[in-house]
Design an enzyme around this catalytic site. Structure first.
Site, mmCIF file in Angstrom:
data_model
loop_
_atom_site.group_PDB
_atom_site.id
_atom_site.type_symbol
_atom_site.label_atom_id
_atom_site.label_comp_id
_atom_site.label_asym_id
_atom_site.label_seq_id
_atom_site.Cartn_x
_atom_site.Cartn_y
_atom_site.Cartn_z
ATOM 1 N N LYS A 20 3.655 21.053 25.416
ATOM 2 C CA LYS A 20 2.842 20.263 26.349
ATOM 3 C C LYS A 20 1.348 20.584 26.170
ATOM 4 C CE LYS A 20 6.671 18.474 27.707
ATOM 5 N NZ LYS A 20 7.582 18.886 28.750
HETATM 6 C C1 LIG Z 1 8.976 18.829 29.333
HETATM 7 C C2 LIG Z 1 9.447 17.875 30.356
HETATM 8 C C3 LIG Z 1 10.054 18.275 31.563
HETATM 9 C C4 LIG Z 1 10.533 19.653 31.853
HETATM 10 O O1 LIG Z 1 9.727 20.666 31.584
HETATM 11 P P1 LIG Z 1 10.256 22.136 31.264
HETATM 12 O O2 LIG Z 1 8.999 22.917 31.483
HETATM 13 O O3 LIG Z 1 10.715 22.137 29.839
HETATM 14 O O4 LIG Z 1 11.325 22.490 32.223
HETATM 15 C C5 LIG Z 1 10.351 17.320 32.510
HETATM 16 N N1 LIG Z 1 10.102 16.019 32.291
HETATM 17 C C6 LIG Z 1 9.548 15.589 31.148
HETATM 18 C C7 LIG Z 1 9.279 14.133 30.982
HETATM 19 C C8 LIG Z 1 9.225 16.489 30.136
HETATM 20 O O5 LIG Z 1 8.703 16.044 28.991
#
Ligand SMILES: *Cc1c(COP(=O)(O)O)cnc(C)c1O
Length: 380
Positions: free
Chosen positions: A181
């Site tokens: 991210k």
């Molecule tokens: C990455 C992601 C999540 C969850 O995040 P984590 O930190 O991996 O638990 C939720 N929704 C979307 C759309 C994502 O891309």
């Protein structure tokens, strides 16, 4: 030949120094850094309250549960990471999928409106790839039917909709700080909201339902009793993660600018290439470019396309398999793919190509070259 993944974090020596400082201190969990990180994210996105947790999934869980929705349904997009739909189930609600828009691949408000019933409690929208969803329309539908709006902005830290930052638009917005991210804390996430009451409930829910923090209990002059009125979990973020997040946040704008630059090069280099459709960007948004997706067509097989890119050392990926196609969801709810024609078409042709700030210009050229060659090989 070096493999270029579709996404990658960027941690430098300054980040590491900040983490080490915390590790050498007395408060490695629930000290001051977590609060500082919450405040910094809030001030960046223009929200009043932030609640840091240990993943984006935990953030979704806490957000949904804080709303006290009771029984019923929540409407969401099928073109998302499975965590979005899981969170609806964690809250004891039934997931209802609406189809997506052809241009942005975000949830289609027209289909949302069709799927609202007297059992609907919430709309959980996602800003796919970093392109904000049609939040004004979603808000209008929600207000008309008395629904809550949770925005899964795991892709969209820094994105803007009509001049306002994502994070200031829904009842609760969640972010993820997973390494792919925009900024990372290893694992980590945050809920932001303008509601003091929801923020307080979310703080309690991340901490076993206990109504005072460790600092209050174990710090000097701390209270040593506490009550529990909700079924919380241990979703706490550590202070060394928060220190990493704070340090990363200082670089967020430069990270996004590099993402924008790479996206611009892809659009320039790949536009007009037969058999390839490029992502749309509406004029009312700032796209945060979490991922760069293309659609393949004209007889190009998507799976062959990915295999060919991978042979060339390019980490192509698919975001996403529609959630209704997973065995758990199919067996439990009997969803039918044909009910989601746009999602089916997009999901069968979509490919994610590498995009992350640390990519060199040379890496970007290699991706462009590999895509062009692959189109040449596969187009019928
Ligand atoms: C990455 C992601 C999540 C969850 O995040 P984590 O930190 O991996 O638990 C939720 N929704 C979307 C759309 C994502 O891309």
């Amino acid at each position: 030949m070096r493999f270029i993944p579709y996404g990658l974090h960027w941690i430098d020596d300054l980040d590491i120094e900040e983490v080490v400082k915390v590790l050498k201190s007395d408060w490695i969990v629930m000290g001051n850094r977590v609060k500082e990180f919450e405040d910094a994210v809030c001030s960046y996105v223009g929200a009043r309250y932030g609640v840091a947790v240990n993943s984006g999934t935990a953030a979704l869980d806490v957000a949904m549960n804080s709303l006290g929705l009771g029984e019923g349904e929540a409407i969401t997009t099928p073109l998302t990471f499975v965590a979005t739909a899981h969170a609806i189930l964690y809250a004891g609600l039934r997931p209802v999928f609406a189809d997506i828009q052809r241009d942005t691949f975000n949830i289609d408000p027209v289909d949302v409106e069709r799927k609202v019933t007297d059992r609907t409690r919430a709309i959980v929208c996602v800003d796919f790839a970093g392109h904000p969803c049609d939040i004004d329309e979603i808000r209008r539908i929600a207000d008309e039917h008395g629904l809550k709006v949770v925005e899964d902005a795991a892709h969209a830290l820094g994105a803007e909709y009509r001049g306002k930052k994502v994070g200031s638009l829904a009842d609760v917005t969640i972010f993820s700080f997973h390494p792919v991210k925009h900024i990372t804390t290893g694992e980590g996430g945050m809920c932001v909201t303008d509601s003091e009451e929801l923020a307080e409930r979310m703080r309690i829910l991340r901490n076993q339902g206990a109504e005072s923090s460790a600092m209050e209990r174990f710090g000097p002059g701390g209270r040593w009793t506490y009550d529990v009125r909700m079924l919380g979990r241990n979703y706490r973020m550590t202070d060394f993660q928060a220190a990493l997040g704070l340090s990363q946040l200082r670089k967020l704008e430069s990270f996004i600018r590099r993402r924008e630059e790479i996206a611009r090069i892809y659009i320039e280099e790949l536009s007009g290439l037969p058999g390839i459709e490029l992502p749309a960007v509406r004029t009312c948004v700032r796209h945060a470019w979490h991922i760069f997706t293309i659609l393949v067509g004209e007889g190009i097989g998507r799976d062959e396309f990915i295999a060919s890119l991978r042979r060339k050392g390019i980490g192509a990926a698919v975001h996403y398999t529609p959630v209704y196609r997973f065995t758990y969801y199919r067996e439990r709810f009997g969803f039918r793919p044909e009910d989601f024609p746009v999602t089916e078409d997009v999901a069968s042709r979509i490919v994610t190509i590498p995009l992350f700030p640390r990519m060199s210009d040379e890496d970007v050229k290699r991706v462009v070259q590999a895509v062009k060659e692959t189109v040449g090989e596969l187009r019928r």
